[in-house]
Design a protein around this motif. Structure first.
Motif, PDB file in Angstrom:
ATOM      1  N   LEU A  45      -1.335  -7.115   5.852  1.00  0.00           N
ATOM      2  CA  LEU A  45      -0.964  -6.274   4.714  1.00  0.00           C
ATOM      3  C   LEU A  45       0.536  -6.376   4.440  1.00  0.00           C
ATOM      4  N   PHE A  46       1.329  -6.340   5.496  1.00  0.00           N
ATOM      5  CA  PHE A  46       2.779  -6.441   5.332  1.00  0.00           C
ATOM      6  C   PHE A  46       3.142  -7.774   4.676  1.00  0.00           C
ATOM      7  N   GLU A  48       1.294  -9.677   2.843  1.00  0.00           N
ATOM      8  CA  GLU A  48       0.795  -9.705   1.467  1.00  0.00           C
ATOM      9  C   GLU A  48       1.799  -9.045   0.520  1.00  0.00           C
ATOM     10  N   LYS A  49       2.419  -7.963   0.975  1.00  0.00           N
ATOM     11  CA  LYS A  49       3.341  -7.212   0.116  1.00  0.00           C
ATOM     12  C   LYS A  49       4.762  -7.763   0.126  1.00  0.00           C
ATOM     13  N   VAL A  50       5.237  -8.238   1.277  1.00  0.00           N
ATOM     14  CA  VAL A  50       6.614  -8.734   1.363  1.00  0.00           C
ATOM     15  C   VAL A  50       6.703 -10.173   0.855  1.00  0.00           C
ATOM     16  N   VAL A  79       3.133  -0.764   3.117  1.00  0.00           N
ATOM     17  CA  VAL A  79       3.261  -1.195   1.726  1.00  0.00           C
ATOM     18  C   VAL A  79       4.642  -0.849   1.179  1.00  0.00           C
ATOM     19  N   THR A  80       5.114   0.350   1.455  1.00  0.00           N
ATOM     20  CA  THR A  80       6.401   0.795   0.930  1.00  0.00           C
ATOM     21  C   THR A  80       7.556  -0.012   1.504  1.00  0.00           C
ATOM     22  N   ALA A  82       7.427  -2.974   3.076  1.00  0.00           N
ATOM     23  CA  ALA A  82       7.308  -4.383   2.705  1.00  0.00           C
ATOM     24  C   ALA A  82       7.738  -4.610   1.261  1.00  0.00           C
ATOM     25  N   SER A  83       7.334  -3.728   0.374  1.00  0.00           N
ATOM     26  CA  SER A  83       7.703  -3.871  -1.040  1.00  0.00           C
ATOM     27  C   SER A  83       9.214  -3.768  -1.224  1.00  0.00           C
ATOM     28  N   LYS A  86      10.807  -7.117  -0.134  1.00  0.00           N
ATOM     29  CA  LYS A  86      10.325  -8.335  -0.797  1.00  0.00           C
ATOM     30  C   LYS A  86      11.503  -9.142  -1.352  1.00  0.00           C
TER      31      LYS A  86
END
Length: 139
Positions: A45-46, A48-50, A79-80, A82-83, A86
């Motif tokens: 998940l990390f 995927e977002k970063v 998610v927060t 990693a985003s 990015k």
């Protein structure tokens, strides 16, 4: 249906997520326990977002892994964080993020320190003061 929203829904539904059972009891919510995802799922998940391009920088990998660990398997934190990271490939910025997430926070009754650290990180990385104000109003 597994989380209490049957299909078709007759209108709006509200899903409350909390780590404090007392909140569910106070609101009269139906309690559904959700375990944190396995480490591999949290890592996926990390990434995927970063963005998987972070893997192209070998010096970053141990720091990125440490940042993922700091998220404690909490999907919203993953998610927060990693985003907000990015596109960042600077090792110093990654170290700074890891250090921010690992700071000890004291004095907030009833709130898990890890969750508070992640909320503080999210707040600090919002784009402007106006958005931070909106965040505080919603909180």
């Amino acid at each position: 249906e597994e989380v209490g929203i049957p299909q078709p829904s007759n209108g709006s539904k509200l899903v409350v997520t909390t780590r404090m059972l007392d909140v569910c009891r106070y609101l009269g919510c139906r309690e559904i326990r959700m375990p944190t995802p396995p480490k591999q799922d949290a890592w996926s998940l990390f990434l995927e977002k970063v963005g998987k391009d972070v893997l192209n920088y070998p010096g970053l990998l141990p720091i990125v892994e440490s940042v993922v660990e700091q998220c404690a398997g909490l999907p919203l934190a993953i998610v927060t964080v990693a985003s907000s990271m990015k596109g960042i490939t600077n090792v110093h910025e990654w170290r700074n993020a890891r250090n921010e997430l690992s700071k000890r926070v004291r004095g907030v009754t009833g709130l898990d320190e890890k969750v508070l650290q992640q909320l503080q990180f999210s707040y600090d990385h919002l784009e402007c003061e106006r958005v931070q104000h909106c965040f505080l109003c919603c909180a």
